[in-house]
Structure formats: C-alpha cells, structure tokens
Design an enzyme around this catalytic site. Structure first.
Site, PDB file in Angstrom:
ATOM      1  N   TYR A 132     -46.816  71.242 -12.341  1.00 45.44           N
ATOM      2  CA  TYR A 132     -45.990  72.132 -13.170  1.00 45.44           C
ATOM      3  C   TYR A 132     -45.021  71.390 -14.090  1.00 45.44           C
ATOM      4  CZ  TYR A 132     -47.653  76.119 -10.377  1.00 45.44           C
ATOM      5  OH  TYR A 132     -48.425  77.076  -9.766  1.00 45.44           O
ATOM      6  N   LYS A 183     -54.681  68.544  -0.322  1.00 47.65           N
ATOM      7  CA  LYS A 183     -56.129  68.621  -0.510  1.00 47.65           C
ATOM      8  C   LYS A 183     -56.626  67.181  -0.673  1.00 47.65           C
ATOM      9  CE  LYS A 183     -59.850  71.086  -1.061  1.00 47.65           C
ATOM     10  NZ  LYS A 183     -60.522  71.620   0.124  1.00 47.65           N
ATOM     11  N   ASP A 216     -56.917  75.002   1.762  1.00 46.97           N
ATOM     12  CA  ASP A 216     -57.858  76.118   1.924  1.00 46.97           C
ATOM     13  C   ASP A 216     -57.865  76.599   3.379  1.00 46.97           C
ATOM     14  OD1 ASP A 216     -58.838  73.543   2.342  1.00 46.97           O
ATOM     15  OD2 ASP A 216     -60.908  74.044   1.870  1.00 46.97           O
ATOM     16  N   ASP A 240     -46.710  77.524  -4.506  1.00 54.06           N
ATOM     17  CA  ASP A 240     -46.630  78.749  -5.305  1.00 54.06           C
ATOM     18  C   ASP A 240     -47.585  79.799  -4.732  1.00 54.06           C
ATOM     19  OD1 ASP A 240     -46.134  80.528  -7.321  1.00 54.06           O
ATOM     20  OD2 ASP A 240     -46.954  79.299  -8.943  1.00 54.06           O
ATOM     21  N   ASP A 244     -46.785  83.306  -2.003  1.00 48.36           N
ATOM     22  CA  ASP A 244     -47.137  84.699  -2.312  1.00 48.36           C
ATOM     23  C   ASP A 244     -47.936  85.312  -1.161  1.00 48.36           C
ATOM     24  OD1 ASP A 244     -45.819  84.874  -4.725  1.00 48.36           O
ATOM     25  OD2 ASP A 244     -47.522  85.781  -5.776  1.00 48.36           O
TER      26      ASP A 244
END
Ligand code: ATP
Length: 344
Positions: A132, A183, A216, A240, A244
C-alpha cells in the site's frame, strides 16, 4: 490533560462522531476535544485536503485523533481521503493497525452454533509498508502492451516492529498465542523476511505460543475455528482482508472499531466502516462501532476500566435488541446512543 483532535469527516462520519463525543464527554468530562474541518465539504469549498500544519499539530499537540469516516461520491478520486487518512498513517508513522474482533452477542455472528467466547482475537496489521505504499509504475499505459507493477515493501525494521508490538501486547494483556500469517510459499523474498524475523522475536517470548499460517489457510481457519486465535500479526494487504472477515464474525461493520498506533507517539482511532453515502443524513447509522472506538481511545489514554464499562453497555443494548435498523432493530442513531448512556 488529554486533548483529542476530532475529524468527523464525511457522510455518516458526522453523525456517528456526534454520538461518540456524547459518550466520551459523559465518561471523561475532563478530556478536551478540538474539531477540525477536514473532509469532502472542505475540499470542495477551498481545495484543502490535509494542511501540513494540522498534520504537525496532530503529531505534537494531541494525545490522539478521533476520525469518523472519509469518502464522498462528489470526490470520485477520494484525494482528500487519501491525503488525510493515508497521509496520517504514513506521516505520523502509525505502523500498527489494531483491530479487536470480539463477539458481544452470539445472535449477530454469521457462523452457526457459536458462543461469544469463541470470537475474541486481535489483529495487528502492518500499516505503513507492504503493497500500500504506491511504489510501482506503469509502462505503455493504455496500450495492448501495458505493464503495471505494484511493489511490496518489507523492511527489516518495519516487519520487526509490528511483530514485536503483537507479542508485547499479547504478554501485557494476558493473551497466550500469536499467529503470524504470510504467503512465504509463493512470495519468497519479502515473506521469507517475515518468517525469519518472526522466529527471532518469538524466541524472546517463550511464554507466548508462536504459530504460523499461510494467509489462505488462516482465512479458512478463522471461519472453521475462530476460537483458536488470540493475536494475529500480518502485513498490510492480508491484514486489510482478514480484518474485514473479522468484522463479519463479530457481527458486521457497524460494530467494528480500530486504532492506528505508534505507541507513545501518536494514535488515530476510527470505526472500520466508511462514510456510507447511501444512508448518510438519515439518522439511521449504527453508532456502536464509534462508541467501541471511543472505548479503545479511553483505554489508550490509560482508562481501560472505562473501555470495559462502555463495551458492557453496548453489549447490554445488543442483547436487549436496542439496536439500529441494519441489525434488525428500530432505533435511530441518537436513540441507540441514548440506550448505551442509559445502560452506563
Ligand atoms: P466508503 O467509500 O466511505 O468506504 P462505502 O459505502 O463504500 O463508503 P461503508 O460505508 O464502509 O462503505 O459501508 C458499506 C455499507 O454498509 C454502507 O453502504 C451502509 O449501507 C452499510 N454501513 C456501513 N456502516 C454502517 C453503519 N455504521 N450503520 C449502518 N450501516 C452501515
């Protein structure tokens, strides 16, 4: 004495911050607040997004900033939101995005047969690096041969301080487990750095169980077994998304609170939801995310017992069905706050 900078911002931000301040003043009348006229209206009026002197004052004169929401369909680029929110995160170096995910009433959890105690974890999302930062570029833009690159930044210092913050918070708050998520099996450079730093920091905290999940798998496990998690630490992008998912588990975006922190230096607290232009101005927005955010702010100011009281009061209202429309109730924004004040 604590002083708080208040930026109501756009849309329902104005409505929920009014309610947040009613509760803040009721619980802590000694705390001073100063309003800042920043947001879409100001930008449309005179082109101002985030004046440099205001940013400097945020970092030096106030204990914390309380933000409502930013985003307005009249400013399609949302340049003001980027300058104010992302600008504060980067310039005040608010490297921790702190997101507690706690279920206050099992009825609002989308998972079946879950008890409130099953969902009570905190996410430490890295807030200043990762994908970001805007580092990257476009080549042959608009042609069939276009190339677009978005680069993920992972620095040793940045990774270490967020991981360290997660462990330190776990220890200070009686939590037993920290799970790092990356990851590294597919992103072999940056996330290898996360793996190595995580092992080093974890070794300094033998009292805290350290574990690792690829992101994942984390997403899957959070749905299947949320009770396994205490503290999760991860990078900007994954944080992020995972937060959520966490907001959904705790009953939706109307109940999710967050803090952007650089401990001992600066802090910005905000409800997770946005400006919700579809319901703005109607007086029906749920103020609870903001009230829980005010609770976090009070805890940050050294008044953790007031956060507990406020959380209990919100919980009492949830359990009594004294809630706004999107949670199935009939209360308007102000009435929902009245209910919390009465419970307090
Ligand atoms: P932004 O662009 O500012 O993020 P948005 O509308 O895209 O705004 P959100 O405001 O986060 O995104 O929320 C999406 C939807 O969820 C809203 O359109 C609204 O219907 C609902 N919503 C969000 N916050 C609340 C709230 N506090 N109370 C009730 N409904 C809400």
């Amino acid at each position: 004495m604590a002083r708080i900078a208040v930026v109501p911002g756009d849309g329902i931000g104005n409505e929920v911050i009014t309610e947040g301040l009613r509760v803040l003043h009721a619980l802590a009348p000694d705390i001073e607040t100063e309003h800042f006229d920043l947001g879409a209206e100001r930008y449309l009026r005179d082109g101002t997004t985030m004046p440099a002197d205001v940013m400097r004052r945020f970092g030096s004169e106030f204990s914390a900033v309380l933000l409502g929401a930013l985003g307005d369909p009249r400013v399609p680029s949302n340049v003001h939101a980027k300058d104010i929110l992302l600008g504060s995160r980067f310039e005040l170096d608010l490297f921790i995005n702190f997101r507690p995910c706690k279920l206050l009433d099992a009825r609002y959890c989308p998972l079946k047969d879950r008890a409130e105690s099953d969902i009570d974890f905190v996410v430490f999302r890295e807030n200043t690096e990762g994908l970001y930062t805007g580092v990257g570029g476009q080549f042959k833009r608009g042609t069939a041969d276009e190339v677009a690159m978005e680069q993920e930044i992972n620095t040793r210092k940045g990774v270490e301080r967020i991981i360290r913050a997660a462990f330190a918070w776990a220890r200070a708050n009686g939590r037993r487990k920290v799970c790092m998520s990356d990851k590294a099996n597919a992103m072999r450079h940056g996330h290898d750095l996360w793996q190595r730093v995580f092992r080093l920091v974890a070794a300094e905290y033998p009292d805290i169980a350290a574990s690792h999940l690829y992101v994942d798998v984390l997403a899957m496990r959070l749905v299947q077994a949320p009770q396994d998690f205490d503290v999760i630490v991860t990078n900007n992008l994954f944080g992020d998304i995972i937060t959520d998912l966490g907001a959904a588990l705790q009953g939706g975006i109307g109940l999710a609170a967050s803090g952007n922190l650089n401990p001992g230096k600066a802090a910005l607290f905000e409800p997770v939801h946005g400006s919700a232009p579809d319901i703005a101005g109607q007086g029906i927005a749920n103020p609870f995310a903001t009230l829980l955010t005010v609770g976090m702010l009070l805890a940050y100011l050294g008044r953790p017992e007031q956060e507990v009281r406020l959380q209990r009061a919100v919980q009492t209202c949830l359990k009594a069905g004294r809630v706004t429309r999107e949670l199935g109730g009939t209360l308007r924004t102000t009435e929902a706050t009245d209910a919390v004040l009465a419970a307090l």
